[in-house]
Scaffold this motif. Structure first.
Motif, mmCIF file in Angstrom:
data_model
loop_
_atom_site.group_PDB
_atom_site.id
_atom_site.type_symbol
_atom_site.label_atom_id
_atom_site.label_comp_id
_atom_site.label_asym_id
_atom_site.label_seq_id
_atom_site.Cartn_x
_atom_site.Cartn_y
_atom_site.Cartn_z
ATOM 1 N N THR A 12 37.562 43.044 27.159
ATOM 2 C CA THR A 12 38.009 42.104 28.184
ATOM 3 C C THR A 12 37.715 42.657 29.575
ATOM 4 O OG1 THR A 12 39.772 41.263 26.768
ATOM 5 C CG2 THR A 12 39.999 40.877 29.131
ATOM 6 N N GLY A 13 37.088 41.811 30.394
ATOM 7 C CA GLY A 13 36.744 42.213 31.745
ATOM 8 C C GLY A 13 35.388 42.868 31.866
ATOM 9 N N THR A 14 34.698 43.057 30.737
ATOM 10 C CA THR A 14 33.347 43.620 30.750
ATOM 11 C C THR A 14 32.352 42.483 30.589
ATOM 12 O OG1 THR A 14 34.116 45.679 29.740
ATOM 13 C CG2 THR A 14 31.753 45.208 29.628
ATOM 14 N N PRO A 15 31.519 42.194 31.571
ATOM 15 C CA PRO A 15 30.594 41.066 31.466
ATOM 16 C C PRO A 15 29.664 41.206 30.262
ATOM 17 C CG PRO A 15 30.725 41.815 33.736
ATOM 18 C CD PRO A 15 31.455 42.836 32.902
ATOM 19 N N GLY A 30 33.497 38.841 33.339
ATOM 20 C CA GLY A 30 34.199 39.898 34.043
ATOM 21 C C GLY A 30 35.526 39.404 34.593
ATOM 22 N N ALA A 31 35.575 38.105 34.890
ATOM 23 C CA ALA A 31 36.807 37.499 35.405
ATOM 24 C C ALA A 31 37.272 36.325 34.560
ATOM 25 C CB ALA A 31 36.605 37.038 36.852
ATOM 26 N N PRO A 166 30.010 34.783 40.821
ATOM 27 C CA PRO A 166 29.341 35.750 41.693
ATOM 28 C C PRO A 166 28.566 36.795 40.878
ATOM 29 C CG PRO A 166 31.545 35.316 42.496
ATOM 30 C CD PRO A 166 31.440 34.630 41.171
ATOM 31 N N GLY A 167 27.284 36.895 41.144
ATOM 32 C CA GLY A 167 26.469 37.913 40.498
ATOM 33 C C GLY A 167 25.685 37.481 39.290
ATOM 34 N N LEU A 268 25.851 41.514 24.021
ATOM 35 C CA LEU A 268 24.874 41.837 25.046
ATOM 36 C C LEU A 268 25.620 42.083 26.340
ATOM 37 C CD1 LEU A 268 22.146 39.170 24.174
ATOM 38 C CD2 LEU A 268 22.071 41.626 23.695
ATOM 39 N N ARG A 269 25.632 43.315 26.771
ATOM 40 C CA ARG A 269 26.371 43.704 27.964
ATOM 41 C C ARG A 269 25.538 43.380 29.209
ATOM 42 N NH1 ARG A 269 28.423 48.993 26.636
ATOM 43 N NH2 ARG A 269 26.250 49.622 26.834
#
Length: 272
Positions: A12-15, A30-31, A166-167, A268-269
């Motif tokens: 959780t929180g890792t894109p 991530g969010a 974002p990103g 897939l990170r």
């Protein structure tokens, strides 16, 4: 941008992206945590048992509905059962009664029947642009599952979704083939990552009323300005798939976009 394979579900929180099989993905920005078109049951195998197309799984569900964490939002592209599965979405609603489901407005009644009474539905149609979660913009695309089917009000029965945070910008086409204006729409949205079906289509499947999708080359062309193409809609049903070796061969030749074949049980990170 980087897209790297790692074992297991993304923390959780890792894109990252976790392929559920067929067109299904768990996406962590991530969010936010999103779920798209999950088919985690054997409902189609039971429905089509004893027929010419028995819909037996070639891959086991990589996670059960009971083991899924709570997503923030569920996106459904259309009403075919391997995308809008009552045996996946219904139990998910029972676990999380306040969970919102984004569904095509043209099939809202079907969605309510399959997801269950009291489901928190958010009907959408092509060209809608909404902010369903803080910091996340959702753009709704039309799709054509061989044909661009519409209801009596002109609303598309098949949709795709553009997800922007974002990103990173992601595009999930839903089930689709190329059609007028799709390419221009995708280039305007300018996704970094395209999640596209690659099982193709042919006369035999069409005669059996099995609608097809992009070929691998069509998907690669649509994603030509993206950093990554993540193919899907293969490896689930033997009568409607693509040899993973063909995807790997194309990946070896393609630098723009980079083609990353998802693997069951790995995520897939997303990195920068």
């Amino acid at each position: 941008m980087r897209l790297e394979s790692a074992p297991g579900f993304p923390a959780t929180g890792t894109p990252g992206l976790f392929w559920l099989g067929q067109a299904g993905f768990w996406i962590d920005t991530g969010a936010h945590r999103l779920l798209i078109d999950p088919y985690l049951s054997d409902s189609l195998a039971r429905k089509y048992a004893g027929t010419a197309y028995p819909h037996l799984r070639m891959m086991a569900a990589p996670v059960s509905v009971a083991a899924l964490p709570r997503p923030d939002l569920v996106l459904v592209t259309h009403a075919h059962t391997d995308h809008m599965d009552p045996e996946t979405l219904g139990p998910l609603r029972e676990r999380f009664p306040d969970l919102p489901f984004v569904v095509p407005a043209a099939v809202e009644e079907i969605a309510r029947d399959r997801i269950g009474p009291g489901a928190k539905l958010r009907p959408v149609q092509a060209d809608d642009r909404l902010v369903p979660l803080p910091g996340l913009t959702l753009e709704v695309f039309p799709a054509a599952h061989e044909v661009r089917a519409r209801d009596d009000m002109g609303r598309d029965r098949f949709l795709g979704y553009g997800i922007a945070v974002p990103g990173v910008r992601l595009y999930h086409s839903g089930d689709s083939v190329p059609f007028a204006d799709l390419d221009a729409r995708v280039q305007r949205f300018a996704p970094d990552i395209a999640l596209l079906p690659v099982n193709g289509r042919d006369a035999v499947r069409r005669a059996a009323r099995i609608p097809g999708n992009f070929t691998l080359e069509e998907a690669r062309h649509l994603a030509r300005e993206c950093a990554f193409l993540v193919p899907h809609h293969f490896g689930m049903f033997a009568f409607n798939t693509l040899d993973p070796g063909a995807i790997d061969a194309a990946a070896a030749r393609s630098t723009t976009p980079r083609i990353i074949r998802p693997t069951a049980g790995h995520h897939l990170r997303i990195g920068h």
